[in-house]
Design a protein around this motif. Structure first.
Motif, mmCIF file in Angstrom:
data_model
loop_
_atom_site.group_PDB
_atom_site.id
_atom_site.type_symbol
_atom_site.label_atom_id
_atom_site.label_comp_id
_atom_site.label_asym_id
_atom_site.label_seq_id
_atom_site.Cartn_x
_atom_site.Cartn_y
_atom_site.Cartn_z
ATOM 1 N N THR A 25 -17.242 -39.010 7.636
ATOM 2 C CA THR A 25 -16.886 -39.852 6.856
ATOM 3 C C THR A 25 -17.544 -41.208 7.216
ATOM 4 O OG1 THR A 25 -14.679 -40.166 7.119
ATOM 5 C CG2 THR A 25 -15.408 -38.672 5.562
ATOM 6 N N ASP A 26 -17.073 -41.524 8.500
ATOM 7 C CA ASP A 26 -17.406 -42.910 9.009
ATOM 8 C C ASP A 26 -18.893 -43.054 9.270
ATOM 9 O OD1 ASP A 26 -14.670 -43.704 9.331
ATOM 10 O OD2 ASP A 26 -14.465 -43.342 11.260
ATOM 11 N N ARG A 84 -20.518 -43.457 6.019
ATOM 12 C CA ARG A 84 -20.249 -44.807 5.458
ATOM 13 C C ARG A 84 -21.026 -46.016 6.104
ATOM 14 N NH1 ARG A 84 -13.781 -45.000 5.302
ATOM 15 N NH2 ARG A 84 -13.585 -43.532 3.079
ATOM 16 N N SER A 85 -21.394 -45.741 7.260
ATOM 17 C CA SER A 85 -22.378 -46.446 7.871
ATOM 18 C C SER A 85 -23.737 -46.470 7.632
ATOM 19 C CB SER A 85 -22.074 -46.240 9.637
ATOM 20 O OG SER A 85 -22.982 -46.739 10.274
ATOM 21 N N LEU A 121 -24.510 -45.627 4.802
ATOM 22 C CA LEU A 121 -24.691 -45.995 3.397
ATOM 23 C C LEU A 121 -24.685 -47.642 3.455
ATOM 24 C CD1 LEU A 121 -24.676 -45.239 0.389
ATOM 25 C CD2 LEU A 121 -22.233 -45.402 0.549
ATOM 26 N N ARG A 122 -23.915 -48.030 4.384
ATOM 27 C CA ARG A 122 -23.923 -49.494 4.338
ATOM 28 C C ARG A 122 -25.239 -50.274 5.082
ATOM 29 N NH1 ARG A 122 -19.091 -50.289 7.886
ATOM 30 N NH2 ARG A 122 -17.963 -48.842 6.758
ATOM 31 N N GLY A 123 -25.919 -49.272 5.795
ATOM 32 C CA GLY A 123 -27.009 -49.663 6.325
ATOM 33 C C GLY A 123 -28.268 -49.597 5.331
ATOM 34 N N ARG A 124 -28.248 -48.656 4.524
ATOM 35 C CA ARG A 124 -29.093 -48.537 3.270
ATOM 36 C C ARG A 124 -28.983 -49.577 2.427
ATOM 37 N NH1 ARG A 124 -29.470 -42.974 0.376
ATOM 38 N NH2 ARG A 124 -27.432 -43.587 -0.502
ATOM 39 N N ASN A 125 -27.783 -49.863 1.926
ATOM 40 C CA ASN A 125 -27.441 -50.979 1.016
ATOM 41 C C ASN A 125 -27.968 -52.272 1.543
ATOM 42 O OD1 ASN A 125 -26.197 -49.120 -0.627
ATOM 43 N ND2 ASN A 125 -24.309 -49.571 -0.019
ATOM 44 N N LEU A 126 -27.772 -52.607 2.846
ATOM 45 C CA LEU A 126 -28.258 -53.834 3.662
ATOM 46 C C LEU A 126 -29.771 -53.870 3.279
ATOM 47 C CD1 LEU A 126 -25.919 -54.319 6.436
ATOM 48 C CD2 LEU A 126 -26.273 -55.690 4.314
#
Length: 138
Positions: free
Chosen positions: A3-4, A7-8, A10-15
């Protein structure tokens, strides 16, 4: 741990998506600003009054005479200067013109023409011209 990592990622893709959107909107904003900003006005036309009287035309004639000295200005220098100032030059016919329609940021229509003749060498023998500036009053 999965999950970590998820999430990482997903955060990178969102950025990445956010950065792409900011770049897109920034490019669009610059393009719109360039579209709305009027092209630079030739210095010979800056600050002239509306072209309603003969005195207005004489003011333009005086600017031409002050900037381009008959007998001492080389015609090639005149042509180069008019081109760099925004005029369209036809050196074969010894004429330069400028035309700008009204737009979003400047409601005034502006135009000018300049005619000259050459002396025995390449010096300026005569120069004359006129301009038109019309700004609607509504």
């Amino acid at each position: 741990m999965n999950t970590d990592a998820g999430r990482s990622l997903l955060r990178g893709r969102n950025l990445l998506i956010a950065a792409a959107l900011i770049a897109l909107f920034g490019a669009f904003g610059v393009r719109m600003w360039r579209f709305v900003a009027p092209p630079a006005l030739p210095t010979l036309l800056e600050g002239l009054p509306e072209s309603k009287t003969e005195a207005d035309q004489q003011l333009f004639q005086a600017r031409l005479a002050k900037r381009f000295h008959v007998g001492s200005t080389e015609v090639d220098d005149l042509i180069d200067e008019l081109r760099s100032d925004g005029f369209t030059v036809d050196p074969d016919n010894d004429v330069a013109t400028y035309e700008r329609q009204a737009d979003i940021s400047d409601k005034c229509r502006r135009s000018a023409n300049i005619h000259w003749s050459r002396g025995e060498g390449d010096e300026l023998a005569t120069i004359t011209g006129g301009y038109s500036l019309h700004c609607p009053q509504h």
